[in-house]
Design a protein around this motif. Sequence first.
Motif, PDB file in Angstrom:
ATOM      1  N   PRO A  44      17.675  12.188   2.202  1.00  0.00           N
ATOM      2  CA  PRO A  44      18.696  12.320   3.246  1.00  0.00           C
ATOM      3  C   PRO A  44      18.567  11.187   4.270  1.00  0.00           C
ATOM      4  O   PRO A  44      17.500  10.581   4.411  1.00  0.00           O
ATOM      5  N   SER A  45      19.613  10.938   4.980  1.00  0.00           N
ATOM      6  CA  SER A  45      19.587   9.905   6.017  1.00  0.00           C
ATOM      7  C   SER A  45      18.522  10.236   7.053  1.00  0.00           C
ATOM      8  O   SER A  45      18.428  11.374   7.523  1.00  0.00           O
ATOM      9  N   GLY A  46      17.689   9.264   7.385  1.00  0.00           N
ATOM     10  CA  GLY A  46      16.662   9.456   8.387  1.00  0.00           C
ATOM     11  C   GLY A  46      15.312   9.866   7.830  1.00  0.00           C
ATOM     12  O   GLY A  46      14.339   9.968   8.566  1.00  0.00           O
ATOM     13  N   TRP A  47      15.250  10.114   6.515  1.00  0.00           N
ATOM     14  CA  TRP A  47      13.986  10.485   5.883  1.00  0.00           C
ATOM     15  C   TRP A  47      13.332   9.237   5.288  1.00  0.00           C
ATOM     16  O   TRP A  47      13.991   8.212   5.077  1.00  0.00           O
ATOM     17  N   VAL A  48      12.037   9.333   4.993  1.00  0.00           N
ATOM     18  CA  VAL A  48      11.310   8.204   4.434  1.00  0.00           C
ATOM     19  C   VAL A  48      10.292   8.720   3.420  1.00  0.00           C
ATOM     20  O   VAL A  48       9.777   9.834   3.545  1.00  0.00           O
ATOM     21  N   TRP A  49      10.040   7.918   2.389  1.00  0.00           N
ATOM     22  CA  TRP A  49       8.962   8.226   1.446  1.00  0.00           C
ATOM     23  C   TRP A  49       7.646   7.748   2.041  1.00  0.00           C
ATOM     24  O   TRP A  49       7.567   6.665   2.610  1.00  0.00           O
ATOM     25  N   THR A  50       6.603   8.543   1.869  1.00  0.00           N
ATOM     26  CA  THR A  50       5.287   8.154   2.364  1.00  0.00           C
ATOM     27  C   THR A  50       4.226   8.576   1.363  1.00  0.00           C
ATOM     28  O   THR A  50       4.533   9.179   0.322  1.00  0.00           O
ATOM     29  N   ASN A  51       2.972   8.256   1.660  1.00  0.00           N
ATOM     30  CA  ASN A  51       1.856   8.722   0.842  1.00  0.00           C
ATOM     31  C   ASN A  51       0.743   9.213   1.766  1.00  0.00           C
ATOM     32  O   ASN A  51       0.855   9.131   2.997  1.00  0.00           O
TER      33      ASN A  51
ATOM     34  N   VAL B 235       1.509   7.960  -5.236  1.00  0.00           N
ATOM     35  CA  VAL B 235       2.188   9.261  -5.233  1.00  0.00           C
ATOM     36  C   VAL B 235       2.986   9.421  -3.936  1.00  0.00           C
ATOM     37  O   VAL B 235       2.434   9.368  -2.839  1.00  0.00           O
ATOM     38  N   ALA B 236       4.272   9.626  -4.082  1.00  0.00           N
ATOM     39  CA  ALA B 236       5.173   9.690  -2.926  1.00  0.00           C
ATOM     40  C   ALA B 236       5.624  11.108  -2.629  1.00  0.00           C
ATOM     41  O   ALA B 236       5.795  11.924  -3.532  1.00  0.00           O
ATOM     42  N   PHE B 237       5.808  11.384  -1.347  1.00  0.00           N
ATOM     43  CA  PHE B 237       6.468  12.617  -0.934  1.00  0.00           C
ATOM     44  C   PHE B 237       7.275  12.309   0.319  1.00  0.00           C
ATOM     45  O   PHE B 237       6.992  11.349   1.053  1.00  0.00           O
ATOM     46  N   PRO B 238       8.314  13.112   0.594  1.00  0.00           N
ATOM     47  CA  PRO B 238       9.250  12.776   1.677  1.00  0.00           C
ATOM     48  C   PRO B 238       8.731  13.208   3.043  1.00  0.00           C
ATOM     49  O   PRO B 238       7.968  14.160   3.174  1.00  0.00           O
ATOM     50  N   LEU B 239       9.193  12.489   4.068  1.00  0.00           N
ATOM     51  CA  LEU B 239       8.816  12.812   5.438  1.00  0.00           C
ATOM     52  C   LEU B 239      10.034  12.686   6.341  1.00  0.00           C
ATOM     53  O   LEU B 239      10.598  11.597   6.500  1.00  0.00           O
ATOM     54  N   PRO B 240      10.469  13.780   6.973  1.00  0.00           N
ATOM     55  CA  PRO B 240      11.508  13.702   8.002  1.00  0.00           C
ATOM     56  C   PRO B 240      10.854  13.480   9.363  1.00  0.00           C
ATOM     57  O   PRO B 240       9.642  13.281   9.446  1.00  0.00           O
ATOM     58  N   GLY B 241      11.620  13.529  10.430  1.00  0.00           N
ATOM     59  CA  GLY B 241      11.038  13.511  11.757  1.00  0.00           C
ATOM     60  C   GLY B 241      10.274  14.806  12.012  1.00  0.00           C
ATOM     61  O   GLY B 241      10.442  15.800  11.297  1.00  0.00           O
ATOM     62  N   GLN B 242       9.454  14.800  13.059  1.00  0.00           N
ATOM     63  CA  GLN B 242       8.598  15.956  13.299  1.00  0.00           C
ATOM     64  C   GLN B 242       9.398  17.227  13.537  1.00  0.00           C
ATOM     65  O   GLN B 242       9.076  18.285  12.986  1.00  0.00           O
ATOM     66  N   ALA B 243      10.428  17.169  14.353  1.00  0.00           N
ATOM     67  CA  ALA B 243      11.187  18.374  14.676  1.00  0.00           C
ATOM     68  C   ALA B 243      11.842  18.965  13.425  1.00  0.00           C
ATOM     69  O   ALA B 243      11.832  20.184  13.222  1.00  0.00           O
ATOM     70  N   GLU B 244      12.429  18.118  12.584  1.00  0.00           N
ATOM     71  CA  GLU B 244      13.055  18.620  11.357  1.00  0.00           C
ATOM     72  C   GLU B 244      11.996  19.137  10.389  1.00  0.00           C
ATOM     73  O   GLU B 244      12.207  20.137   9.693  1.00  0.00           O
ATOM     74  N   MET B 245      10.862  18.473  10.315  1.00  0.00           N
ATOM     75  CA  MET B 245       9.766  18.920   9.457  1.00  0.00           C
ATOM     76  C   MET B 245       9.329  20.332   9.851  1.00  0.00           C
ATOM     77  O   MET B 245       9.161  21.211   8.995  1.00  0.00           O
ATOM     78  N   GLU B 246       9.163  20.554  11.141  1.00  0.00           N
ATOM     79  CA  GLU B 246       8.716  21.865  11.618  1.00  0.00           C
ATOM     80  C   GLU B 246       9.796  22.924  11.421  1.00  0.00           C
ATOM     81  O   GLU B 246       9.495  24.098  11.156  1.00  0.00           O
TER      82      GLU B 246
ATOM     83  N   SER C 285       0.814  -1.214   0.000  1.00  0.00           N
ATOM     84  CA  SER C 285       0.000   0.000   0.000  1.00  0.00           C
ATOM     85  C   SER C 285       0.846   1.264   0.000  1.00  0.00           C
ATOM     86  O   SER C 285       0.322   2.366   0.007  1.00  0.00           O
ATOM     87  N   GLY C 286       2.164   1.095  -0.005  1.00  0.00           N
ATOM     88  CA  GLY C 286       3.055   2.247   0.010  1.00  0.00           C
ATOM     89  C   GLY C 286       3.197   2.870  -1.366  1.00  0.00           C
ATOM     90  O   GLY C 286       2.718   2.342  -2.376  1.00  0.00           O
ATOM     91  N   PRO C 287       3.885   4.001  -1.451  1.00  0.00           N
ATOM     92  CA  PRO C 287       4.056   4.699  -2.725  1.00  0.00           C
ATOM     93  C   PRO C 287       5.088   4.027  -3.620  1.00  0.00           C
ATOM     94  O   PRO C 287       5.886   3.200  -3.160  1.00  0.00           O
ATOM     95  N   GLU C 288       5.072   4.377  -4.910  1.00  0.00           N
ATOM     96  CA  GLU C 288       6.088   3.907  -5.842  1.00  0.00           C
ATOM     97  C   GLU C 288       7.276   4.868  -5.783  1.00  0.00           C
ATOM     98  O   GLU C 288       7.118   6.067  -6.008  1.00  0.00           O
ATOM     99  N   ILE C 289       8.447   4.336  -5.487  1.00  0.00           N
ATOM    100  CA  ILE C 289       9.610   5.211  -5.270  1.00  0.00           C
ATOM    101  C   ILE C 289      10.794   4.851  -6.146  1.00  0.00           C
ATOM    102  O   ILE C 289      11.873   5.440  -6.008  1.00  0.00           O
ATOM    103  N   ASP C 290      10.610   3.923  -7.084  1.00  0.00           N
ATOM    104  CA  ASP C 290      11.739   3.427  -7.871  1.00  0.00           C
ATOM    105  C   ASP C 290      12.453   4.537  -8.640  1.00  0.00           C
ATOM    106  O   ASP C 290      13.677   4.546  -8.737  1.00  0.00           O
TER     107      ASP C 290
END
Length: 484
Positions: A276-283, A425-436, A265-270
């Motif tokens: 960056p290290s510690g980030w993840v693709w999400t949808n 459709v994928a977009f990146p997600l860092p941790g909450q503190a870095e996101m803010e 159920s995750g996004p296509e990221i190929d």
Amino acid sequence: MARGRKVAAVPDGPIEGLWELPDGWWWERLGSLGTWIGGGTPSKANAAFWTDGEIPWVSPKDMKVSHIDDAADYITHAALNASSAKLVPSGSVVLVMRSGILSHSLPVAVTRREVTLNQDLRALSPRDDVRADFVAHYLRSVAQAILHKCSKDGTTVSSIETERLMDWPVPMTALDVQDHVVQSIDRLFDELDEGEVALAQARDAMGVYRQAFLKAAHTGLLTAAWRASNPGYETGSMFLARIAGGRSSAGETRRRISRREQEQSGPEIDALPELPSGWVWTNLEQLTSVPPRNGLSIKEAEGPTAVRGLRLDALAQDHVDWSRTRYLPRTKDEVIQYLLQDGDLLVSRANGSPHLVGKASICEGTPEDVVFPDTAFRYRLGGPPSLKDWVLAQWSSLLVRAQIVARAKTTAGILKVSQGDLRKVAFPLPGQAEMEAALQLISEALSAAVNASGCIDATYAGPTLRQSILAAAFRGDLITESQA
């Protein structure tokens, strides 16, 4: 000095009194400024009248310009001779008298060649001592007053009463002063046009600037220094797991799914860049507290009910326009799973424009009785309030828009996306503190750019400035003492 043709206002006053004019100016009736010519329509049944025609036949649809030298339709001389249509000389003032009149607009134009008119238009062929552009500019300056005082409601369309319009007072002056007034107005309007072009270019530049910051944000460049000075920060995977762990049923059941199903159920990221290290693709689905849902398609109720549905155009902006609703024949209990809440993200599933298909709008200040239409998907985001700001920013980025448009399918000229398409459709997600931290940097940079460039939205300032210029012109403020 005045030529002694001063007139009174029409019985209940077309204008709030006639203002005092400069020396050498006087008032005249609009009907006395020249010869008025009506329009007519040659027989549509005779195709020869309209084939290889040489004479422009002007209709309301051609009245979107200030000067007319062309038309959508042309007629022949035989058609002219066989109908009530008449030739209108070059340098005539043309007004829309019925069909095509808007509540805020009275179309006025000046001919640059000989034309004919349809029956919804009238033309003034001015006297030798009257400049057509002078009269046209004046009519535009008092358009609202004319519409208010001279319009009448016909059986099918609104129209202007000819008799009342002919009595409308017009400030007149010598021909050389008219020429100077027209030249001054045109010069000031040209400067406004240049300013609006510059403003549009600045907006475009701001769009490029914003996209550059979004790219820097989703590649991690914007917060590289933050990561270096904050060792041991929460990663995107940790943040995503925390969002999943905080999900509540909220009236709907989210069944447990296996790790394999989560991966599927995750996004296509190929084809996407490395994060960056510690980030993840999400949808979107991975960030919701309940499963996404299609909206409702219900016929409008005949009268007020306890439930309202959003109209199709309510999602035109990033935020929802709550005034664009209609009553539905349902109770709240019947549609409880479709009632909107603050923070809900609505994504357009169909649109004729590639710029709008898949566009997201956030619900804020949400009424308690509104459901969403079947032209949108609802994603109820979990996590902290700042997550919706990150999602909106990323959803408008070129990275995400390219993925949406690539997956949209065309049906009868309409682009459509499904929940399955959006799941990829994928977009990146860092941790909450870095996101803010990234959101704060984006906000500060864009605010500083707007303040430095002085870019303001002057969408409505242009028409207001034009009306101010016209008003000043016909008070005599644009002439010098030597020209008076």
